[in-house]
Design a protein around this motif. Structure first.
Motif, PDB file in Angstrom:
ATOM      1  N   ASP A  44       0.799  -1.234   0.000  1.00  0.00           N
ATOM      2  CA  ASP A  44       0.000   0.000   0.000  1.00  0.00           C
ATOM      3  C   ASP A  44       0.833   1.286   0.000  1.00  0.00           C
ATOM      4  O   ASP A  44       0.302   2.367   0.267  1.00  0.00           O
ATOM      5  N   LEU A  45       2.143   1.189  -0.296  1.00  0.00           N
ATOM      6  CA  LEU A  45       3.029   2.336  -0.479  1.00  0.00           C
ATOM      7  C   LEU A  45       3.484   2.990   0.832  1.00  0.00           C
ATOM      8  O   LEU A  45       4.337   3.880   0.821  1.00  0.00           O
ATOM      9  N   LYS A  46       2.916   2.570   1.960  1.00  0.00           N
ATOM     10  CA  LYS A  46       3.227   3.228   3.236  1.00  0.00           C
ATOM     11  C   LYS A  46       4.385   2.557   3.966  1.00  0.00           C
ATOM     12  O   LYS A  46       4.680   1.382   3.751  1.00  0.00           O
ATOM     13  N   LEU A  47       5.020   3.329   4.859  1.00  0.00           N
ATOM     14  CA  LEU A  47       5.969   2.797   5.832  1.00  0.00           C
ATOM     15  C   LEU A  47       5.272   2.793   7.179  1.00  0.00           C
ATOM     16  O   LEU A  47       4.716   3.816   7.601  1.00  0.00           O
ATOM     17  N   TYR A  48       5.278   1.636   7.846  1.00  0.00           N
ATOM     18  CA  TYR A  48       4.638   1.500   9.149  1.00  0.00           C
ATOM     19  C   TYR A  48       5.689   1.372  10.240  1.00  0.00           C
ATOM     20  O   TYR A  48       6.685   0.654  10.071  1.00  0.00           O
ATOM     21  N   LYS A  49       5.447   2.069  11.356  1.00  0.00           N
ATOM     22  CA  LYS A  49       6.305   1.925  12.531  1.00  0.00           C
ATOM     23  C   LYS A  49       5.465   1.317  13.655  1.00  0.00           C
ATOM     24  O   LYS A  49       4.386   1.834  13.985  1.00  0.00           O
TER      25      LYS A  49
END
Length: 334
Positions: free
Chosen positions: A252-257
Motif C-alpha cells: 500500500d506504499l506506506k511505511l509502518y512503525k
C-alpha cells in the motif's frame, strides 16, 4: 523540518538516480573513528549505487551487470561490495574504487548475496534453488553447496557466529543450514509468500515478512517469538537495534512503525509512489531507508524532529534565529 499544530511531520529524504524499481538495500557498520557509514541499493536498472548512509548522497555506481540487480551487500568496514544479478552472476567489488574484483558465474539468476562477518567468504542464493558459499581467495568453485529448497531463493544470510546459513525462499520456508557440512539443520514453514527476512545485529532474532504479518523468530530454534498483523501485504521489515520498534512496508506504499513489545502501530507514513520492496534501519538506528517500485530510495527519521544528517530540527533553527535577533536588538540599544 516542518511542523503542524506543534506536531513535527516526517519529511523523508529522496535519493534519486535509479530508473527502475529499487528491490534491496544494505548498510555497512558505523566507522568508529569518524561516525560515517554507507548504504548500497540493488535496482532493476542494473546499476547498484553506493551512498553516504546518513545523507543519501551518491558516491558511485558499480558498472558491469547486464540486466537487473536483485541482491546487494557491503562489508562492515565498507571496503568490499557484492551484487547478484539477472545475468547469472554474483560480483565482488572494491567499494572504494568501484573496480570489479570477481565475477562468480551461476546457473540462474542470483537473487541474494551476503558476506561473512570477516568479508572473506560470500554466500549466494539463486533461482536454481541452490545456496553456495565462495572463498573469495580461491573463488573458482563454491566451497559448499546447500540443496533442499523447492523454489527459487529470495534471501540468504549468515548467522552472527558464521556457523550457520539462513535462507528464505519462494517455497514459503525459512531454513537453517550447517556451513561446515551443507546439511539442513532446521526448517520453518509458512502459509503465505515470503517477502524477505532480516537477521538482527545481536544475532538472536530473525524478522520475516510474510503475507499480512511480520514474524519474529528465535534465531537459534526458528520458533516463533511473536507475529504482528499489518494492514497490507508486507514485503520487508526491519527491527531496530534496541528492539523497541520495528518498521515495515509493502503493497500500500506506506511505511509502518510498530511498537515491538506491544505489537501496536505507532505511526505510518506515505512518501513512495509504488509498493515498498525493502526497508532497513541504519546501523546507528537513527534512520531507516526504503526502496520502492517508484525507483527511489527514501530515508526516514526514527525520531522525527531530531537534528541528524541533513535534517535540522525546527526548534534549533528557531532558537538560533531568536538569539540572532536578540543580539541585533542589543547592538542597536548600545
Amino acid at each position: 523540518m516542518s511542523s503542524t499544530g506543534g506536531v513535527l511531520r516526517q519529511t523523508p529524504l529522496t535519493c534519486s538516480g535509479h530508473t527502475r524499481p529499487v528491490v534491496y538495500l544494505a548498510f555497512s557498520d558505523v566507522n568508529v573513528e569518524d561516525g560515517t557509514y554507507f548504504s548500497i541499493a540493488a535496482c532493476k536498472d542494473g546499476k547498484p549505487m553506493l551512498r553516504q548512509g546518513d545523507t543519501g548522497d551518491w558516491i558511485g555506481t558499480f558498472e558491469g551487470h547486464k540486466g537487473a540487480v536483485w541482491g546487494v551487500d557491503i562489508t562492515g568496514d565498507a571496503t568490499k561490495a557484492a551484487t547478484g544479478g539477472a545475468d547469472f552472476s554474483a560480483k565482488v567489488w572494491d567499494a572504494k574504487t568501484g573496480e570489479e574484483e570477481l565475477s562468480l558465474q551461476h546457473k540462474h539468476i542470483v537473487k541474494s548475496v551476503h558476506f561473512s562477518s570477516d568479508g572473506a567468504a560470500l554466500a549466494t542464493g539463486s533461482n536454481d534453488k541452490v545456496l553456495r558459499i565462495y572463498d573469495l581467495e580461491q573463488p573458482s568453485e563454491p566451497i559448499v553447496k546447500f540443496e533442499g529448497h523447492t523454489s527459487g531463493i529470495k534471501q540468504v544470510s549468515y548467522s552472527k557466529d558464521n556457523q550457520k546459513l539462513l535462507s528464505c525462499s519462494d517455497d514459503k520456508t525459512v531454513r537453517m543450514w550447517d556451513i561446515s557440512t551443507g546439511d539442513l539443520v532446521l526448517k520453518k514453514d509458512f502459509t503465505e509468500s515470503l517477502g524477505g527476512m532480516e537477521v538482527h545485529k545481536d544475532g538472536d532474532v530473525i524478522t520475516v515478512a510474510a503475507g499480512r504479518k511480520v514474524h519474529f523468530l528465535n534465531a537459534a530454534t526458528l520458533e516463533t517469538i511473536k507475529e504482528v498483523s499489518i494492514p497490507c501485504p508486507v514485503y520487508s521489515a526491519s527491527l531496530h537495534k534496541n528492539k523497541k520498534i520495528f518498521v515495515c512496508g509493502g503493497e500500500d506504499l506506506k511505511l509502518y512503525k510498530f511498537d515491538y513489545e506491544a505489537a501496536t502501530e505507532k505511526e505510518n507514513f506515505k512518501g513512495h509512489f509504488g509498493p515498498v520492496h525493502c526497508v532497513r534501519f541504519s546501523p546507528d538506528g537513527e534512520l531507516y531507508a526504503s526502496g520502492s517500485e517508484d525507483g527511489t530510495l527514501r530515508l526516514w527519521q526514527t525520531e522525527v524532529g531530531k537534528t541528524y544528517g541533513l535534517w535540522k530540527c525546527i526548534d534549533t533553527v528557531n532558537s538560533t534565529a531568536t538569539e540572532t535577533l536578540q543580539r541585533k536588538t542589543e547592538a542597536l540599544a548600545i
